[in-house]
Design a protein around this motif. Structure first.
Motif, PDB file in Angstrom:
ATOM      1  N   LYS A  88      64.988  30.926  42.951  1.00 35.66           N
ATOM      2  CA  LYS A  88      65.372  32.344  42.889  1.00 35.66           C
ATOM      3  C   LYS A  88      66.003  32.826  44.199  1.00 35.66           C
ATOM      4  N   LEU A  89      66.976  32.069  44.696  1.00 43.46           N
ATOM      5  CA  LEU A  89      67.654  32.448  45.928  1.00 43.46           C
ATOM      6  C   LEU A  89      68.742  33.480  45.652  1.00 43.46           C
ATOM      7  N   SER A  90      69.091  34.244  46.681  1.00 38.42           N
ATOM      8  CA  SER A  90      70.228  35.162  46.597  1.00 38.42           C
ATOM      9  C   SER A  90      71.277  34.736  47.624  1.00 38.42           C
ATOM     10  N   LEU A  91      72.441  35.369  47.590  1.00 37.95           N
ATOM     11  CA  LEU A  91      73.487  35.051  48.555  1.00 37.95           C
ATOM     12  C   LEU A  91      73.023  35.322  49.985  1.00 37.95           C
ATOM     13  N   ASP A  92      72.153  36.309  50.148  1.00 35.85           N
ATOM     14  CA  ASP A  92      71.656  36.646  51.486  1.00 35.85           C
ATOM     15  C   ASP A  92      70.684  35.601  52.032  1.00 35.85           C
ATOM     16  N   ASP A  93      70.192  34.714  51.180  1.00 41.17           N
ATOM     17  CA  ASP A  93      69.268  33.664  51.605  1.00 41.17           C
ATOM     18  C   ASP A  93      69.996  32.403  52.077  1.00 41.17           C
ATOM     19  N   ILE A  94      71.328  32.427  52.093  1.00 39.46           N
ATOM     20  CA  ILE A  94      72.113  31.236  52.437  1.00 39.46           C
ATOM     21  C   ILE A  94      73.158  31.600  53.482  1.00 39.46           C
ATOM     22  N   ARG A  95      73.260  30.760  54.506  1.00 43.53           N
ATOM     23  CA  ARG A  95      74.304  30.911  55.515  1.00 43.53           C
ATOM     24  C   ARG A  95      74.958  29.548  55.741  1.00 43.53           C
ATOM     25  N   VAL A  96      76.278  29.555  55.827  1.00 38.29           N
ATOM     26  CA  VAL A  96      77.007  28.299  56.022  1.00 38.29           C
ATOM     27  C   VAL A  96      77.054  27.972  57.509  1.00 38.29           C
ATOM     28  N   ASN A  97      76.727  26.743  57.819  1.00 39.45           N
ATOM     29  CA  ASN A  97      76.768  26.267  59.203  1.00 39.45           C
ATOM     30  C   ASN A  97      78.113  25.571  59.428  1.00 39.45           C
ATOM     31  N   TYR A  98      79.007  26.217  60.204  1.00 39.14           N
ATOM     32  CA  TYR A  98      80.342  25.667  60.487  1.00 39.14           C
ATOM     33  C   TYR A  98      80.354  25.006  61.857  1.00 39.14           C
ATOM     34  N   ASP A  99      81.224  24.007  62.008  1.00 39.82           N
ATOM     35  CA  ASP A  99      81.469  23.480  63.347  1.00 39.82           C
ATOM     36  C   ASP A  99      82.540  24.331  64.033  1.00 39.82           C
ATOM     37  N   ARG A 100      83.000  23.938  65.203  1.00 41.32           N
ATOM     38  CA  ARG A 100      83.941  24.756  65.968  1.00 41.32           C
ATOM     39  C   ARG A 100      85.296  24.895  65.276  1.00 41.32           C
ATOM     40  N   SER A 101      85.610  23.931  64.409  1.00 41.49           N
ATOM     41  CA  SER A 101      86.880  23.998  63.672  1.00 41.49           C
ATOM     42  C   SER A 101      86.702  24.635  62.305  1.00 41.49           C
ATOM     43  N   PHE A 102      85.536  25.223  62.074  1.00 45.58           N
ATOM     44  CA  PHE A 102      85.212  25.895  60.818  1.00 45.58           C
ATOM     45  C   PHE A 102      85.167  24.944  59.626  1.00 45.58           C
ATOM     46  N   PHE A 111      63.793  30.169  52.629  1.00 47.53           N
ATOM     47  CA  PHE A 111      62.831  30.127  51.525  1.00 47.53           C
ATOM     48  C   PHE A 111      61.700  31.098  51.814  1.00 47.53           C
ATOM     49  N   ARG A 112      61.087  31.603  50.756  1.00 49.55           N
ATOM     50  CA  ARG A 112      60.000  32.567  50.929  1.00 49.55           C
ATOM     51  C   ARG A 112      58.706  31.905  51.390  1.00 49.55           C
ATOM     52  N   SER A 113      58.538  30.612  51.097  1.00 46.70           N
ATOM     53  CA  SER A 113      57.304  29.919  51.468  1.00 46.70           C
ATOM     54  C   SER A 113      57.542  28.423  51.429  1.00 46.70           C
ATOM     55  N   ARG A 114      56.564  27.670  51.936  1.00 41.34           N
ATOM     56  CA  ARG A 114      56.656  26.216  51.857  1.00 41.34           C
ATOM     57  C   ARG A 114      56.572  25.750  50.419  1.00 41.34           C
ATOM     58  N   HIS A 115      55.907  26.531  49.572  1.00 39.17           N
ATOM     59  CA  HIS A 115      55.828  26.186  48.151  1.00 39.17           C
ATOM     60  C   HIS A 115      57.231  26.117  47.547  1.00 39.17           C
ATOM     61  N   GLU A 116      58.100  27.059  47.941  1.00 37.84           N
ATOM     62  CA  GLU A 116      59.473  27.054  47.434  1.00 37.84           C
ATOM     63  C   GLU A 116      60.246  25.845  47.968  1.00 37.84           C
ATOM     64  N   ILE A 117      59.927  25.416  49.187  1.00 38.82           N
ATOM     65  CA  ILE A 117      60.591  24.220  49.731  1.00 38.82           C
ATOM     66  C   ILE A 117      60.199  22.995  48.929  1.00 38.82           C
TER      67      ILE A 117
END
Length: 228
Positions: A88-102, A111-117
């Motif tokens: 039950k993730l939302s867009l706000d729960d995800i961030r893209v990790n870019y390198d310097r060249s994007f 995640f809300r808890s380790r249970h979700e992991i």
């Protein structure tokens, strides 16, 4: 007779077996046998992992963070939400990790808890995807810019381009002129001129992408990407 003596030796009391060469008790062996059997298991490793997990959790909310590896340039946040649909993730729960060249090198997931992991691990294994969840701490989440689909990356700009040239290129689009940032990134054979521009909403950024991708700025064809 010799076989009878061997049988007697086998039936001697334990105290005799614990004796040394001079009849003295073998204290090391006796101590070993008296001690409770040690657990040669992964229990201690699991306790150590649990301690590390507690460190990486946010104490007041219980949130925990992981980096999803195995993504491509075409992977969207919505793809991750579909992959981990039971979390039950939302867009706000995800961030893209870019390198310097994007170039995207992973997606940070809150995640809300380790249970979700645990549930996420099961989903990845069940769906047979070539993804991996790597532990990260909260600071990496907080220091990763969330472009949120409202920022465009312009690639291939002429070396002599200035902000006014970017404004002419984006003519007809609604964006924040003060957000224009020009910079270079390593390329072959020459460095590549790039720029980022912020938009008020995802819809306006997507409209600009559709209208301007592969357009021209000072006779250079520009590649446009939406940063997530």
């Amino acid at each position: 007779m010799e076989k009878l003596n061997q049988l007697r030796n086998l039936l001697r009391p334990t105290s005799t077996l614990l004796a040394g060469a001079g009849g003295e008790p073998c204290r090391g062996l006796a101590t070993f046998l008296r001690e409770p059997r040690r657990r040669f298991s992964t229990e201690s490793e699991q306790r150590e992992d649990a301690t590390v997990d507690n460190f990486f959790e946010t104490p007041d909310t219980g949130a925990a963070y992981r980096k999803l590896l195995g993504i491509t340039k075409q992977t969207l946040k919505s793809d991750v939400i579909n992959l981990l649909d039971e979390c039950k993730l939302s867009l706000d729960d995800i961030r893209v990790n870019y390198d310097r060249s994007f170039a995207p090198i992973g997606m940070l997931v809150q995640f809300r808890s380790r249970h979700e992991i645990d549930r996420a691990f099961k989903l990845i294994n069940r769906k047979g995807r070539l993804h991996k969840l790597e532990r990260v701490d909260r600071s990496q989440w907080e220091f990763t810019t969330n472009y949120d689909g409202k920022t465009l990356l312009l690639q291939g700009l002429p070396r002599q381009a200035i902000p006014e040239d970017i404004e002419r290129f984006l003519s007809g689009c609604q964006y924040d002129p003060s957000s224009i940032q020009l910079f270079y990134r390593q390329g072959f054979p020459d460095p590549i001129r790039m720029a980022t521009v912020s938009f008020p909403s995802r819809a306006q950024a997507m409209n600009a992408f559709i209208a301007k991708n592969r357009g021209f700025c000072l006779n250079n064809q520009i590649s446009v990407r939406v940063l997530q």
